[in-house]
Design a protein around this motif. Structure first.
Motif, PDB file in Angstrom:
ATOM      1  N   THR A  56       8.712   1.920   4.127  1.00  0.00           N
ATOM      2  CA  THR A  56       8.086   0.684   4.594  1.00  0.00           C
ATOM      3  C   THR A  56       8.737   0.213   5.882  1.00  0.00           C
ATOM      4  O   THR A  56       9.962   0.217   6.015  1.00  0.00           O
ATOM      5  N   SER A  57       7.926  -0.226   6.817  1.00  0.00           N
ATOM      6  CA  SER A  57       8.419  -0.658   8.126  1.00  0.00           C
ATOM      7  C   SER A  57       9.187  -1.966   8.013  1.00  0.00           C
ATOM      8  O   SER A  57       8.883  -2.826   7.181  1.00  0.00           O
ATOM      9  N   GLY A  68       4.696  -8.420  10.830  1.00  0.00           N
ATOM     10  CA  GLY A  68       3.306  -8.335  11.266  1.00  0.00           C
ATOM     11  C   GLY A  68       2.855  -9.552  12.048  1.00  0.00           C
ATOM     12  O   GLY A  68       1.721  -9.643  12.473  1.00  0.00           O
ATOM     13  N   ASN A  92      -3.484  -0.193   8.155  1.00  0.00           N
ATOM     14  CA  ASN A  92      -3.990  -0.352   9.519  1.00  0.00           C
ATOM     15  C   ASN A  92      -4.143   0.988  10.217  1.00  0.00           C
ATOM     16  O   ASN A  92      -4.854   1.098  11.229  1.00  0.00           O
ATOM     17  N   GLU A  93      -3.502   2.015   9.708  1.00  0.00           N
ATOM     18  CA  GLU A  93      -3.549   3.339  10.321  1.00  0.00           C
ATOM     19  C   GLU A  93      -4.329   4.354   9.486  1.00  0.00           C
ATOM     20  O   GLU A  93      -4.845   5.334  10.031  1.00  0.00           O
ATOM     21  N   TYR A 110       0.832  -1.203   0.000  1.00  0.00           N
ATOM     22  CA  TYR A 110       0.000   0.000   0.000  1.00  0.00           C
ATOM     23  C   TYR A 110       0.872   1.260   0.000  1.00  0.00           C
ATOM     24  O   TYR A 110       2.044   1.217   0.393  1.00  0.00           O
ATOM     25  N   LYS A 146       0.464   3.654   1.973  1.00  0.00           N
ATOM     26  CA  LYS A 146       0.697   3.927   3.384  1.00  0.00           C
ATOM     27  C   LYS A 146       0.067   2.809   4.200  1.00  0.00           C
ATOM     28  O   LYS A 146      -0.663   1.964   3.654  1.00  0.00           O
ATOM     29  N   ASN A 147       0.326   2.789   5.466  1.00  0.00           N
ATOM     30  CA  ASN A 147      -0.105   1.695   6.321  1.00  0.00           C
ATOM     31  C   ASN A 147      -1.641   1.603   6.362  1.00  0.00           C
ATOM     32  O   ASN A 147      -2.300   2.496   6.895  1.00  0.00           O
TER      33      ASN A 147
END
Length: 387
Positions: free
Chosen positions: A201-202, A206, A179-180, A174, A176-177
């Motif tokens: 990207t982190s 997960g 989940n946020e 994506y 951006k995240n």
């Protein structure tokens, strides 16, 4: 659909339940999809995580072990459990599996890398499904792949695969995240991976049972692309999920143009991605042009400066007079010999060095820096070296 050679990477989170134990329903879902893909005429190699996650409960650990000894013991137990289940499930489809455990050292040694290629080629020729995992029980901590994402990319290049499918519990990449941010947009297709996507990207995984996050998957995808292999990162369920993914209808992100450059020969892959660098050779502008633009070999006349101590047959970096790294090559002369013959015509150089090689580095043993990047190999050229 044309027959393809496909590498399927299955992460720990896609194989285990919430307690970290092997989930037989998930495993059967993968096996059914792989069997369907193979029955469709494709060759399939599986890179499977899950050994440590499958084994630690059997050792009495309440959670995934954090010590090296605990992880290695869990891998030893879990690998047996994992392969036993794979063998039983594939056996119901009349399919045979073979196990191959690989460590980073197996790629760093040219002969062992060639042996790995030979055995995988023979297994595919015999219609066996190779199941590969990192040799966690004996791998040295500083020589591990870090996760099976990079291992799957290197394997896909090694066997000249057409496609790499990295199955995970996230349906792609994506902007951006997700989940946020509710307005996060998924990329369905990327013809390449720009640096900013990797930077943003982190690195976090997960899953509590996995070792790789999305960044590791992107690094693996970039390495696979450099080896000529298109990549998919995403999820799916049901026996048709892999057929759908290969057909372009997967639930995730496709990375790489339809027609990439052909994958490198095994020898050049070893030079580019795995070989240690023993020294540097600085070359003049004429040699740079011949090497980079005309696809020619490096001759003694083009060598300006030799740095480091190396033997004939070892791998060196080649740089220009502005100190830019051009690539890596396997050298035909030692550093002592090169210091004697640099800037000499080939015939004179061969006589002085008592050698039969007119080239310092033959073009067949040379790889430009654009192929050497993005492998996290500390012994090779890195992205920072290239600038």
């Amino acid at each position: 659909m044309d027959s393809k050679r496909v590498v399927v990477k299955i992460g720990s989170s896609s194989l285990t339940d919430d307690r970290g134990q092997l989930d037989h329903v998930k495993l059967h879902d993968h096996v059914a999809a792989i069997a369907r893909l193979k029955s469709s005429g494709h060759e399939v190699i599986v890179v499977s995580s899950g050994a440590v996650a499958a084994g630690y409960c059997g050792l009495g650990y309440p959670a995934r072990p954090v010590t090296i000894a605990g992880k290695q013991a869990a891998a030893a137990v879990g690998q047996v459990m994992l392969l036993s289940n794979y063998a039983g499930m594939f056996g119901k489809y009349g399919m045979t599996i073979g196990q191959l455990l690989l460590a980073r050292q197996d790629f760093e040694r040219r002969e062992q890398m060639s042996h790995a290629y030979s055995v995988l080629s023979e297994l595919l020729k015999r219609s066996v499904i190779p199941i590969i995992n990192e040799n966690d029980s004996v791998s040295l901590a500083e020589l591990t792949f870090g996760d099976n994402d990079m291992l799957s990319a290197l394997v896909s290049g090694l066997v000249h695969a057409d496609f790499l499918a990295i199955l995970t519990d996230v349906n792609g990449l994506y902007d951006k995240n997700p989940n946020e941010y509710k307005d996060a947009v998924r990329y369905h297709f990327l013809d390449h991976l720009p640096d900013h996507l990797l930077d943003e990207t982190s690195t976090a995984s997960g899953s509590k049972v996995g070792t790789g996050g999305m960044k590791s998957k992107l690094r693996a995808a970039r390495t696979a692309l450099s080896l000529g292999v298109r990549t998919f990162i995403g999820t799916g369920s049901g026996p048709n999920k892999l057929v759908d993914i290969i057909g372009g209808h997967g639930n995730g992100t496709y990375i790489g143009a339809e027609h990439l450059k052909p994958s490198l020969k095994v020898t050049k892959q070893w030079i580019a991605l795995h070989s240690p660098v023993s020294g540097k050779i600085e070359i003049d502008d004429g040699a740079v042009h011949a090497l980079m633009q005309e696809g020619k070999s490096l001759l003694p006349a083009g060598v300006k400066k030799v740095t480091g101590h190396f033997l004939a047959g070892e791998v060196i970096q080649i740089i220009d007079q502005k100190k830019h790294v051009l690539g890596k090559g396997q050298v035909n002369y030692s550093s002592e010999q090169l210091n004697e013959i640099k800037q000499l015509p080939s015939a004179h150089a061969m006589a002085v060095a008592n050698s039969t090689h007119p080239e310092v580095v033959h073009r067949d043993n040379w790889v430009p820096w654009t192929t050497v990047l993005f492998t996290d190999n500390k012994k090779g050229v890195t992205n920072h070296d290239a600038h």
